[in-house]
Enzyme design. Sequence first.
Site, PDB file in Angstrom:
ATOM      1  N   TYR A  54       0.851  -1.188   0.000  1.00  0.00           N
ATOM      2  CA  TYR A  54       0.000   0.000   0.000  1.00  0.00           C
ATOM      3  C   TYR A  54       0.884   1.235   0.000  1.00  0.00           C
ATOM      4  O   TYR A  54       1.915   1.275   0.695  1.00  0.00           O
ATOM      5  CB  TYR A  54      -0.917   0.010   1.223  1.00  0.00           C
ATOM      6  CG  TYR A  54      -1.843   1.204   1.261  1.00  0.00           C
ATOM      7  CD1 TYR A  54      -2.910   1.306   0.375  1.00  0.00           C
ATOM      8  CD2 TYR A  54      -1.642   2.241   2.172  1.00  0.00           C
ATOM      9  CE1 TYR A  54      -3.751   2.403   0.391  1.00  0.00           C
ATOM     10  CE2 TYR A  54      -2.478   3.339   2.198  1.00  0.00           C
ATOM     11  CZ  TYR A  54      -3.530   3.420   1.315  1.00  0.00           C
ATOM     12  OH  TYR A  54      -4.360   4.514   1.333  1.00  0.00           O
ATOM     13  N   ASP A  70      -0.700  16.016   5.433  1.00  0.00           N
ATOM     14  CA  ASP A  70      -1.596  15.293   4.533  1.00  0.00           C
ATOM     15  C   ASP A  70      -2.880  16.096   4.325  1.00  0.00           C
ATOM     16  O   ASP A  70      -3.951  15.729   4.817  1.00  0.00           O
ATOM     17  CB  ASP A  70      -1.901  13.909   5.118  1.00  0.00           C
ATOM     18  CG  ASP A  70      -2.786  13.070   4.219  1.00  0.00           C
ATOM     19  OD1 ASP A  70      -2.811  13.328   2.998  1.00  0.00           O
ATOM     20  OD2 ASP A  70      -3.469  12.169   4.742  1.00  0.00           O
ATOM     21  N   ASP A 101      -2.999   5.630  -2.775  1.00  0.00           N
ATOM     22  CA  ASP A 101      -3.990   6.607  -2.335  1.00  0.00           C
ATOM     23  C   ASP A 101      -3.942   7.804  -3.277  1.00  0.00           C
ATOM     24  O   ASP A 101      -2.931   8.498  -3.358  1.00  0.00           O
ATOM     25  CB  ASP A 101      -3.637   7.021  -0.899  1.00  0.00           C
ATOM     26  CG  ASP A 101      -4.504   8.122  -0.335  1.00  0.00           C
ATOM     27  OD1 ASP A 101      -5.431   8.584  -1.015  1.00  0.00           O
ATOM     28  OD2 ASP A 101      -4.229   8.534   0.812  1.00  0.00           O
ATOM     29  N   ASP A 159      -6.154  10.348  -3.102  1.00  0.00           N
ATOM     30  CA  ASP A 159      -6.901  11.446  -2.468  1.00  0.00           C
ATOM     31  C   ASP A 159      -8.228  11.680  -3.195  1.00  0.00           C
ATOM     32  O   ASP A 159      -8.972  10.749  -3.415  1.00  0.00           O
ATOM     33  CB  ASP A 159      -6.054  12.718  -2.416  1.00  0.00           C
ATOM     34  CG  ASP A 159      -4.924  12.626  -1.391  1.00  0.00           C
ATOM     35  OD1 ASP A 159      -4.994  11.747  -0.519  1.00  0.00           O
ATOM     36  OD2 ASP A 159      -3.974  13.403  -1.484  1.00  0.00           O
ATOM     37  N   HIS A 194      -7.543   4.327  -4.802  1.00  0.00           N
ATOM     38  CA  HIS A 194      -8.845   4.724  -4.250  1.00  0.00           C
ATOM     39  C   HIS A 194      -9.012   6.236  -4.346  1.00  0.00           C
ATOM     40  O   HIS A 194      -8.068   7.008  -4.195  1.00  0.00           O
ATOM     41  CB  HIS A 194      -9.068   4.210  -2.826  1.00  0.00           C
ATOM     42  CG  HIS A 194      -8.054   4.613  -1.814  1.00  0.00           C
ATOM     43  ND1 HIS A 194      -8.037   5.846  -1.209  1.00  0.00           N
ATOM     44  CD2 HIS A 194      -7.028   3.925  -1.255  1.00  0.00           C
ATOM     45  CE1 HIS A 194      -7.054   5.907  -0.335  1.00  0.00           C
ATOM     46  NE2 HIS A 194      -6.407   4.762  -0.353  1.00  0.00           N
ATOM     47  N   GLU A 224     -11.495   9.366  -2.950  1.00  0.00           N
ATOM     48  CA  GLU A 224     -12.351   9.629  -1.795  1.00  0.00           C
ATOM     49  C   GLU A 224     -13.366  10.730  -2.064  1.00  0.00           C
ATOM     50  O   GLU A 224     -13.292  11.440  -3.071  1.00  0.00           O
ATOM     51  CB  GLU A 224     -11.503   9.976  -0.577  1.00  0.00           C
ATOM     52  CG  GLU A 224     -10.718  11.257  -0.702  1.00  0.00           C
ATOM     53  CD  GLU A 224      -9.632  11.355   0.357  1.00  0.00           C
ATOM     54  OE1 GLU A 224      -9.627  12.361   1.081  1.00  0.00           O
ATOM     55  OE2 GLU A 224      -8.783  10.447   0.450  1.00  0.00           O
ATOM     56  N   CYS A 243      -6.604  14.484   6.712  1.00  0.00           N
ATOM     57  CA  CYS A 243      -6.375  13.108   7.117  1.00  0.00           C
ATOM     58  C   CYS A 243      -7.695  12.487   7.550  1.00  0.00           C
ATOM     59  O   CYS A 243      -8.488  13.116   8.257  1.00  0.00           O
ATOM     60  CB  CYS A 243      -5.361  13.057   8.267  1.00  0.00           C
ATOM     61  SG  CYS A 243      -5.190  11.419   9.013  1.00  0.00           S
ATOM     62  N   ARG A 267     -13.424   5.423  -1.672  1.00  0.00           N
ATOM     63  CA  ARG A 267     -13.323   5.654  -0.235  1.00  0.00           C
ATOM     64  C   ARG A 267     -14.376   6.682   0.169  1.00  0.00           C
ATOM     65  O   ARG A 267     -14.534   7.713  -0.494  1.00  0.00           O
ATOM     66  CB  ARG A 267     -11.929   6.163   0.120  1.00  0.00           C
ATOM     67  CG  ARG A 267     -11.830   6.705   1.541  1.00  0.00           C
ATOM     68  CD  ARG A 267     -10.421   7.098   1.896  1.00  0.00           C
ATOM     69  NE  ARG A 267     -10.400   8.211   2.823  1.00  0.00           N
ATOM     70  CZ  ARG A 267      -9.303   8.722   3.368  1.00  0.00           C
ATOM     71  NH1 ARG A 267      -8.127   8.216   3.076  1.00  0.00           N
ATOM     72  NH2 ARG A 267      -9.378   9.743   4.194  1.00  0.00           N
ATOM     73  N   GLU A 296     -13.911   4.691   5.586  1.00  0.00           N
ATOM     74  CA  GLU A 296     -12.889   5.254   6.462  1.00  0.00           C
ATOM     75  C   GLU A 296     -13.432   5.531   7.856  1.00  0.00           C
ATOM     76  O   GLU A 296     -14.596   5.919   8.039  1.00  0.00           O
ATOM     77  CB  GLU A 296     -12.342   6.548   5.848  1.00  0.00           C
ATOM     78  CG  GLU A 296     -11.287   7.266   6.679  1.00  0.00           C
ATOM     79  CD  GLU A 296     -10.000   6.468   6.867  1.00  0.00           C
ATOM     80  OE1 GLU A 296     -10.081   5.353   7.418  1.00  0.00           O
ATOM     81  OE2 GLU A 296      -8.928   6.965   6.490  1.00  0.00           O
ATOM     82  N   ASN A 298      -8.773   0.120   7.279  1.00  0.00           N
ATOM     83  CA  ASN A 298      -7.577   0.930   7.508  1.00  0.00           C
ATOM     84  C   ASN A 298      -7.178   0.833   8.971  1.00  0.00           C
ATOM     85  O   ASN A 298      -7.829   1.412   9.838  1.00  0.00           O
ATOM     86  CB  ASN A 298      -7.875   2.388   7.125  1.00  0.00           C
ATOM     87  CG  ASN A 298      -6.688   3.303   7.351  1.00  0.00           C
ATOM     88  OD1 ASN A 298      -5.574   2.852   7.605  1.00  0.00           O
ATOM     89  ND2 ASN A 298      -6.922   4.604   7.259  1.00  0.00           N
TER      90      ASN A 298
END
Length: 299
Positions: free
Chosen positions: A48, A62, A89, A91, A116, A118, A126, A161, A191, A213
């Site tokens: 990952y 982040d 990731d 975002d 993914h 989101e 985050c 996500r 999440e 996660n």
Amino acid sequence: MLYATTSPAEKRRLFRERLATGELLRFPGAFNPLTARLIERKGFDGVYISGAVLSADLGLPDIGLTTLSEVAGRSKQIARMTELPAIVDADTGFGEPMNVARTIQELEDAGLAGTHIEDQVNPKRCGHLDGKQVVDEQTALKRIRAAVDARRDPNFLIMARTDIRAVDGLDAAIDRAKALVDAGADAIFPEAMRDLNEFEAVRRAVDVPILANMTEFGKSELFTTEQLASVGVNIVIWPVSLLRMAVGAAERALDTLNEVGTLSSQLGEMQHRADLYDLIDYEGYNHFDNSVYTFRIEK
């Protein structure tokens, strides 16, 4: 020697086959190419690549400051170093639907097995911090539809996500997960679930794989792989764990240097040079050099 021998397309195909079995696949987070190779060496199922780790590697928080080129470039360096599939990731997809489409093709070209996208407002936060905001459902669905329409390899995993659990509760998360699957998502990343019952509720609600996660110091309890498998989770990630361990060790080493002036007492905590050389296949490079430069001209 050098990079993986398995092609990105073959990694994706094998990954989708494993995912279809319903077993729990373990994806620790790699913070550089070397740790990706170590993850493979230790027998895990995939790698990952965390947005939080990529940001931290640049000394940034982040909050959506990294660019597509930075994420795709670093992800390529990591993914090509292992025979395992790598998920990154992405975002919020780096912009509007057309940007999301470009993101998918850039990540395919970088050799990733999936990503993914989101549903947070851009710039994001985050996933385990308070004060998150999510976009409306139609905006979230447009991102996923754009991602699905843009991919060229049908085995490239498009995961959706959703961060809405922390904003509007579990029922809203389940409703959004269903809508994201209807929009074409191959898997769901719910999440900041609070407990196993919440993961189980999402599992019952959708007929695609779900991801857990297990990030330290967050909203979710740190469940074992056995616990997660028992409620039907299909992928588990530990996104920042190796970075946290490494930086914690580095900090202790620097403190020791300040206090004692030598790291002699810490040798037992270090990776030995011989183990590093073995991990990077130093001997393979030596053999290659010998085969190229050591030769005789026949008379």
